[in-house]
Write a protein that holds these residues in place. Structure first.
Motif, mmCIF file in Angstrom:
data_model
loop_
_atom_site.group_PDB
_atom_site.id
_atom_site.type_symbol
_atom_site.label_atom_id
_atom_site.label_comp_id
_atom_site.label_asym_id
_atom_site.label_seq_id
_atom_site.Cartn_x
_atom_site.Cartn_y
_atom_site.Cartn_z
ATOM 1 N N TYR A 1 -17.425 -60.930 -65.717
ATOM 2 C CA TYR A 1 -18.812 -60.899 -66.191
ATOM 3 C C TYR A 1 -19.783 -60.897 -65.015
ATOM 4 O O TYR A 1 -20.776 -60.175 -65.038
ATOM 5 C CB TYR A 1 -19.097 -62.097 -67.100
ATOM 6 N N LYS B 1 -15.757 -50.703 -71.354
ATOM 7 C CA LYS B 1 -14.426 -50.779 -71.973
ATOM 8 C C LYS B 1 -13.346 -50.178 -71.074
ATOM 9 O O LYS B 1 -12.246 -50.716 -70.982
ATOM 10 C CB LYS B 1 -14.413 -50.076 -73.326
ATOM 11 N N LYS C 1 -23.537 -52.712 -73.418
ATOM 12 C CA LYS C 1 -22.896 -52.816 -72.110
ATOM 13 C C LYS C 1 -21.384 -52.869 -72.247
ATOM 14 O O LYS C 1 -20.660 -52.315 -71.427
ATOM 15 C CB LYS C 1 -23.405 -54.048 -71.351
ATOM 16 N N TRP C 2 -20.918 -53.546 -73.272
ATOM 17 C CA TRP C 2 -19.482 -53.638 -73.507
ATOM 18 C C TRP C 2 -18.898 -52.245 -73.714
ATOM 19 O O TRP C 2 -17.856 -51.919 -73.164
ATOM 20 C CB TRP C 2 -19.199 -54.525 -74.714
ATOM 21 N N GLU D 1 -15.753 -57.252 -78.471
ATOM 22 C CA GLU D 1 -17.135 -56.775 -78.484
ATOM 23 C C GLU D 1 -18.024 -57.469 -77.459
ATOM 24 O O GLU D 1 -19.188 -57.752 -77.726
ATOM 25 C CB GLU D 1 -17.756 -56.914 -79.871
ATOM 26 N N GLY D 2 -17.501 -57.776 -76.295
ATOM 27 C CA GLY D 2 -18.307 -58.382 -75.243
ATOM 28 C C GLY D 2 -18.450 -59.887 -75.345
ATOM 29 O O GLY D 2 -19.053 -60.516 -74.480
ATOM 30 N N ASN D 3 -17.903 -60.491 -76.383
ATOM 31 C CA ASN D 3 -18.004 -61.935 -76.571
ATOM 32 C C ASN D 3 -17.060 -62.634 -75.608
ATOM 33 O O ASN D 3 -15.850 -62.434 -75.647
ATOM 34 C CB ASN D 3 -17.664 -62.285 -78.022
ATOM 35 N N ARG D 4 -17.606 -63.465 -74.752
ATOM 36 C CA ARG D 4 -16.789 -64.078 -73.692
ATOM 37 C C ARG D 4 -15.714 -65.010 -74.241
ATOM 38 O O ARG D 4 -14.610 -65.059 -73.718
ATOM 39 C CB ARG D 4 -17.655 -64.791 -72.670
ATOM 40 N N TRP E 1 -23.480 -59.597 -65.937
ATOM 41 C CA TRP E 1 -23.809 -60.220 -67.217
ATOM 42 C C TRP E 1 -23.987 -61.723 -67.022
ATOM 43 O O TRP E 1 -23.395 -62.331 -66.144
ATOM 44 C CB TRP E 1 -22.686 -60.015 -68.217
ATOM 45 N N VAL F 1 -25.453 -56.734 -75.223
ATOM 46 C CA VAL F 1 -24.069 -57.034 -74.858
ATOM 47 C C VAL F 1 -23.134 -55.975 -75.427
ATOM 48 O O VAL F 1 -22.256 -55.467 -74.726
ATOM 49 C CB VAL F 1 -23.654 -58.444 -75.341
ATOM 50 N N LYS F 2 -23.314 -55.600 -76.693
ATOM 51 C CA LYS F 2 -22.459 -54.587 -77.302
ATOM 52 C C LYS F 2 -22.597 -53.244 -76.595
ATOM 53 O O LYS F 2 -21.613 -52.546 -76.366
ATOM 54 C CB LYS F 2 -22.767 -54.454 -78.789
ATOM 55 N N SER G 1 -27.386 -59.772 -78.537
ATOM 56 C CA SER G 1 -26.083 -59.211 -78.902
ATOM 57 C C SER G 1 -26.058 -57.687 -78.856
ATOM 58 O O SER G 1 -25.028 -57.086 -78.543
ATOM 59 C CB SER G 1 -25.647 -59.702 -80.272
#
Length: 69
Positions: A62, A14, A9-10, A33-36, A67, A6-7, A3
């Protein structure tokens, strides 16, 4: 992918997300927050997409970002 990665990279992506989906607000981006799954839900909500279409669109994004889906 954990996580924290992912955060991070997110945060980098943005701007790209805002260009692709301009109706998403800064608050939406904070929530996602990058959560698909959250992204798919917001695409459904903001753009009236079916679940299948939103998943396809998010998956393509993604994949382009490199990702794991």
């Amino acid at each position: 992918m954990n996580s924290d990665i992912v955060k991070g990279k997110w945060n980098e992506l943005k701007g790209t997300v805002k260009q692709k989906w301009g109706d998403l607000t800064d608050d939406d981006l904070l929530e996602i927050e990058g959560n698909r799954e959250r992204l798919v839900g917001k695409l459904q909500q903001r753009y009236g997409r079916s679940r299948e279409d939103a998943e396809t669109e998010a998956r393509q994004f993604y994949d382009q970002a490199g990702w794991d889906w």
